[in-house]
Motif scaffolding. Structure first.
Motif, mmCIF file in Angstrom:
data_model
loop_
_atom_site.group_PDB
_atom_site.id
_atom_site.type_symbol
_atom_site.label_atom_id
_atom_site.label_comp_id
_atom_site.label_asym_id
_atom_site.label_seq_id
_atom_site.Cartn_x
_atom_site.Cartn_y
_atom_site.Cartn_z
ATOM 1 N N VAL A 1 2.080 -28.688 -29.560
ATOM 2 C CA VAL A 1 2.805 -27.615 -28.873
ATOM 3 C C VAL A 1 3.660 -28.171 -27.744
ATOM 4 C CG1 VAL A 1 2.562 -25.570 -27.411
ATOM 5 C CG2 VAL A 1 1.192 -25.779 -29.494
ATOM 6 N N CYS B 1 4.110 -18.327 -21.858
ATOM 7 C CA CYS B 1 4.505 -18.439 -23.264
ATOM 8 C C CYS B 1 5.797 -17.665 -23.541
ATOM 9 C CB CYS B 1 3.383 -17.933 -24.163
ATOM 10 S SG CYS B 1 1.894 -18.961 -24.151
ATOM 11 N N SER C 1 6.853 -29.749 -28.830
ATOM 12 C CA SER C 1 7.857 -28.755 -29.194
ATOM 13 C C SER C 1 8.497 -28.125 -27.957
ATOM 14 C CB SER C 1 7.220 -27.658 -30.052
ATOM 15 O OG SER C 1 6.702 -28.183 -31.255
ATOM 16 N N GLN D 1 1.889 -18.594 -33.120
ATOM 17 C CA GLN D 1 0.910 -19.663 -33.316
ATOM 18 C C GLN D 1 0.788 -20.527 -32.059
ATOM 19 O OE1 GLN D 1 1.887 -22.536 -36.348
ATOM 20 N NE2 GLN D 1 -0.205 -23.307 -36.486
ATOM 21 N N GLN D 2 1.924 -20.886 -31.470
ATOM 22 C CA GLN D 2 1.895 -21.681 -30.244
ATOM 23 C C GLN D 2 1.206 -20.914 -29.115
ATOM 24 O OE1 GLN D 2 6.122 -22.359 -29.890
ATOM 25 N NE2 GLN D 2 5.931 -24.486 -30.575
ATOM 26 N N ARG D 3 1.494 -19.635 -29.044
ATOM 27 C CA ARG D 3 0.899 -18.801 -28.002
ATOM 28 C C ARG D 3 -0.633 -18.795 -28.115
ATOM 29 N NH1 ARG D 3 3.256 -14.347 -25.042
ATOM 30 N NH2 ARG D 3 5.173 -14.815 -26.196
ATOM 31 N N GLU E 1 -3.816 -29.951 -31.414
ATOM 32 C CA GLU E 1 -2.875 -28.839 -31.579
ATOM 33 C C GLU E 1 -2.054 -28.627 -30.313
ATOM 34 O OE1 GLU E 1 -5.487 -26.146 -34.753
ATOM 35 O OE2 GLU E 1 -5.619 -25.784 -32.596
ATOM 36 N N ALA F 1 7.564 -19.112 -26.903
ATOM 37 C CA ALA F 1 6.565 -19.700 -27.790
ATOM 38 C C ALA F 1 6.343 -18.798 -29.003
ATOM 39 C CB ALA F 1 5.252 -19.897 -27.041
#
Length: 316
Positions: A55, A107, A58, A115-117, A51, A112
């Protein structure tokens, strides 16, 4: 372990096989200054590693005006664009991933998503826990009580890296030869694209091939001082071996927030203190002032002893 060793050119340490692994851990730290770590997934799960990889892909796709918002309180710990010295290298970073507010700020700087955070926060927490655990095992291997050191209070830097390897760059450098300035580094390397190389004690360049589901652990300049010269601060670099993008994530346990000096438990008549007391910040300043990136600046902190056994610094 024999099967594991065949897959790797550097020592392999199994986190599930302690305390049996302690002698091998100390030998790897003294002779190589690096090793492959396996069976750590109860701390840093494979799913979280995957995961995090998504990230960082991205984040590197963000527009430049957003990337440059990644700034930090310490020079050179935020966004680094490709430069004349490292034209194929780009990275983000923050000074202390063990500090929740610092992670939140990182973040926010990069916009971010929620979800990314959450993924970044979980990864930062897991990587910090693993760094502290490995530092405690190093202390145990030296006969040091880890509860007297306070590893969990040391700052923990975070850097994610992208190497722009394109046609024509094979054989060229991705990042210059260097040692890490901190104590301990855990690297989630690219599981497909190689290029990481370490320099062994004989001065030979050893390729560290990709091995999915494992981590590379490096010891840095602070570990060499802290161990009174026992641990090797490994020299390493990245070279382009394939015409494609290469991604990695590095987590650094930097060292004490105050004075760094050889541990008293490792200093005696037969093993006098090898280095002058310093701080992480002062050692980095010394390194930057000399332009020496591969550990050579530590020679300026070595204690030279004359025939009367009176210590003096090597730059008096």
């Amino acid at each position: 372990m024999a099967t594991l060793q065949k897959k790797c050119t550097i020592p392999v340490i199994d986190l599930l096989d302690f305390p049996n692994q302690l002698p091998m851990l100390i030998e790897a730290s003294e002779e190589w200054g690096c090793f492959r770590l396996v069976n750590f997934h109860q701390v840093l799960p494979l799913t979280l590693m995957a995961e995090m990889k998504d990230v960082i892909r991205s984040l590197f796709d963000l527009p430049t005006y957003i990337k440059t918002r990644n700034v930090d309180v310490i020079v050179r710990t935020g966004y680094m664009a490709p430069s004349e010295i490292n034209p194929r290298y780009e990275s983000f970073g923050l000074y202390d991933m063990a500090c929740r507010s610092d992670v939140e700020a990182f973040c926010s700087q990069l916009e971010a998503s929620n979800q990314q955070r959450e993924i970044v926060k979980k990864y930062a927490g897991a990587a910090h826990e693993l760094l502290v655990r490995m530092a405690e095992k190093l202390a145990q291997g030296l006969g040091i009580r880890s509860d007297t050191v306070g590893f969990d209070n040391w700052p923990c830097q975070f850097r994610i890296n992208k190497y722009h390897f394109t046609p024509g760059s094979v054989g060229l450098g991705g990042v210059q030869l260097h040692t890490d300035t901190g104590f301990l580094t855990i690297l989630q390397d690219d599981e497909i694209v190689g290029g990481l190389q370490v320099i062994d004690k004989a001065g030979d360049t050893i390729p560290v091939e990709p091995w999915p589901g494992t981590l590379v652990v490096n010891l840095g300049d602070m570990a060499r001082i802290w161990s009174n010269g026992r641990f090797l601060n490994v020299k390493h670099k990245v070279e382009c071996v394939d015409e494609t993008i290469r991604l990695s994530t590095a987590s650094f346990l930097l060292g004490p927030r105050g004075i760094v000096k050889p541990l008293p438990e490792l200093v005696d008549a037969d093993h006098p203190a090898a280095y002058l007391p310093t701080t992480l910040e002062d050692s980095r300043t010394l390194r930057n002032s000399t332009g020496w990136q591969a550990g050579e600046a530590l020679k300026l902190l070595e204690i030279r002893r004359d025939e009367t056994d009176e210590p003096s610094s090597s730059h008096d």
